[in-house]
Enzyme design. Sequence first.
Site, PDB file in Angstrom:
ATOM      1  N   HIS A  92       7.630  -4.828  11.654  1.00 51.96           N
ATOM      2  CA  HIS A  92       6.829  -3.593  11.587  1.00 51.96           C
ATOM      3  C   HIS A  92       6.417  -3.159  12.997  1.00 51.96           C
ATOM      4  O   HIS A  92       5.241  -3.022  13.312  1.00 51.96           O
ATOM      5  CB  HIS A  92       5.601  -3.808  10.691  1.00 51.96           C
ATOM      6  CG  HIS A  92       4.921  -2.530  10.288  1.00 51.96           C
ATOM      7  ND1 HIS A  92       3.962  -1.924  11.056  1.00 51.96           N
ATOM      8  CD2 HIS A  92       5.052  -1.760   9.185  1.00 51.96           C
ATOM      9  CE1 HIS A  92       3.520  -0.832  10.443  1.00 51.96           C
ATOM     10  NE2 HIS A  92       4.184  -0.713   9.301  1.00 51.96           N
TER      11      HIS A  92
ATOM     12  N   ASP B 249       6.036   4.620   4.861  1.00 48.50           N
ATOM     13  CA  ASP B 249       7.006   3.661   5.387  1.00 48.50           C
ATOM     14  C   ASP B 249       7.067   2.379   4.558  1.00 48.50           C
ATOM     15  O   ASP B 249       7.891   1.509   4.822  1.00 48.50           O
ATOM     16  CB  ASP B 249       6.719   3.346   6.857  1.00 48.50           C
ATOM     17  CG  ASP B 249       5.283   2.920   7.124  1.00 48.50           C
ATOM     18  OD1 ASP B 249       4.370   3.461   6.484  1.00 48.50           O
ATOM     19  OD2 ASP B 249       5.069   2.054   8.000  1.00 48.50           O
TER      20      ASP B 249
ATOM     21  N   ASP C 256       0.333  -4.068   6.853  1.00 47.95           N
ATOM     22  CA  ASP C 256      -0.657  -3.318   7.614  1.00 47.95           C
ATOM     23  C   ASP C 256      -2.103  -3.759   7.353  1.00 47.95           C
ATOM     24  O   ASP C 256      -2.645  -3.570   6.259  1.00 47.95           O
ATOM     25  CB  ASP C 256      -0.529  -1.833   7.282  1.00 47.95           C
ATOM     26  CG  ASP C 256       0.862  -1.293   7.588  1.00 47.95           C
ATOM     27  OD1 ASP C 256       1.787  -2.100   7.720  1.00 47.95           O
ATOM     28  OD2 ASP C 256       1.012  -0.067   7.682  1.00 47.95           O
TER      29      ASP C 256
ATOM     30  N   HIS D 215       1.405   3.952   1.988  1.00 47.79           N
ATOM     31  CA  HIS D 215       1.844   4.753   3.122  1.00 47.79           C
ATOM     32  C   HIS D 215       3.369   4.840   3.039  1.00 47.79           C
ATOM     33  O   HIS D 215       4.041   3.898   2.597  1.00 47.79           O
ATOM     34  CB  HIS D 215       1.395   4.141   4.450  1.00 47.79           C
ATOM     35  CG  HIS D 215      -0.038   4.457   4.782  1.00 47.79           C
ATOM     36  ND1 HIS D 215      -0.811   3.650   5.590  1.00 47.79           N
ATOM     37  CD2 HIS D 215      -0.834   5.502   4.413  1.00 47.79           C
ATOM     38  CE1 HIS D 215      -2.017   4.186   5.713  1.00 47.79           C
ATOM     39  NE2 HIS D 215      -2.057   5.297   5.008  1.00 47.79           N
TER      40      HIS D 215
ATOM     41  N   HIS E  69      -7.133  -2.242   5.678  1.00 45.84           N
ATOM     42  CA  HIS E  69      -6.360  -1.099   6.147  1.00 45.84           C
ATOM     43  C   HIS E  69      -7.101   0.165   5.708  1.00 45.84           C
ATOM     44  O   HIS E  69      -7.935   0.100   4.805  1.00 45.84           O
ATOM     45  CB  HIS E  69      -4.948  -1.156   5.542  1.00 45.84           C
ATOM     46  CG  HIS E  69      -3.929  -0.335   6.260  1.00 45.84           C
ATOM     47  ND1 HIS E  69      -3.732  -0.408   7.623  1.00 45.84           N
ATOM     48  CD2 HIS E  69      -3.026   0.585   5.808  1.00 45.84           C
ATOM     49  CE1 HIS E  69      -2.769   0.417   7.972  1.00 45.84           C
ATOM     50  NE2 HIS E  69      -2.327   1.040   6.896  1.00 45.84           N
TER      51      HIS E  69
ATOM     52  N   HIS F  12       0.854  -1.186   0.000  1.00 42.08           N
ATOM     53  CA  HIS F  12       0.000   0.000   0.000  1.00 42.08           C
ATOM     54  C   HIS F  12       0.891   1.237   0.000  1.00 42.08           C
ATOM     55  O   HIS F  12       2.112   1.139   0.193  1.00 42.08           O
ATOM     56  CB  HIS F  12      -0.945  -0.004   1.210  1.00 42.08           C
ATOM     57  CG  HIS F  12      -0.251   0.095   2.534  1.00 42.08           C
ATOM     58  ND1 HIS F  12       0.541  -0.909   3.052  1.00 42.08           N
ATOM     59  CD2 HIS F  12      -0.219   1.100   3.460  1.00 42.08           C
ATOM     60  CE1 HIS F  12       1.014  -0.549   4.227  1.00 42.08           C
ATOM     61  NE2 HIS F  12       0.580   0.679   4.494  1.00 42.08           N
TER      62      HIS F  12
END
EC number: 3.1.26.11
Length: 310
Positions: free
Chosen positions: A266, A67, A208, A65, A141, A63
Amino acid sequence: MSTRELVVLGTSSQTPTRHRNHNGYLLRWDGAGLLFDPGEGTQRQMILAGVAATDVNRILITHFHGDHCLGVPGVIQRASLDRVPHPVYAHFPASGAEYFARLRHASAYHETATVIAQPVRGPGVIARARFGRLEALPLDHPVEAYGYRLVEPDGRRMLPERLAAHGIAGPRVGELQQAGRLRVGGRTVTIEEVSEPRRGQRFAFVMDTRLCDGVYALADGADLLVIESTFLEEDARLAHEFGHLTAAQAGRVAGECGVRRLVLTHFSQRYTDPSAFAAEARRHYAGEIVVAEDLTRVPVPPRRRLAAET
């Protein structure tokens, strides 16, 4: 001898720490290199880990994001700088295609590498290659996210003692593997007589997400499961609110899905004792647990005989 191992490049969550870089995981699989979720600083971590740009054949982003993707510009530009001779395929949620395009061309550079974008538009098989098939399944998520799974085809393991008993050796073994049967000494020997079923190995990558059907489907029967465990159970409410798992949940998934080796990663910067994640997962999972550390390597477990599997 073929190499199947996970090279851990980064293990933090949203905020890196002095000891944990943003995400980054390279799966070496029989000469292929699959780079998962390259976060900020991945190019430098690759250098420290002894990973070359030429080692990367595919980039897989769960995804968009930061990080999990801010390392994309450096990795792709390094591929051009080093003139990587093979195409590099990039898989990512289709809804983030604009983000990927921006990351790919975040600054000016001389583009020599061939990067082929292959957006993931739904669950299912996203690629077939010599190492097996790659599957993507949706996760839960706040933004669109997918987990990934590598599945090696089932095959057969040749049994030397049975081959010898039938007088089959050298190039004739290859002939038998190709044809499935071979004429030897006046009779036909089938491959079933001199081999046993060999289950293909499986690797799963889950980042995530809250618990959902996709998590369990990805983890099912995995020899090596890499899974986020951002929070401890004491913060389960926060985990659910922000779309993450706890170490306890990761352990339950591994236990229920028959995972052979569990890699927790993570981690939120709020926790200072990494052993707490393993202790929490251990309450629900009896197999091997690895609390991931930057720049370490985790081998895929060696094969087991099919008859020993349950």
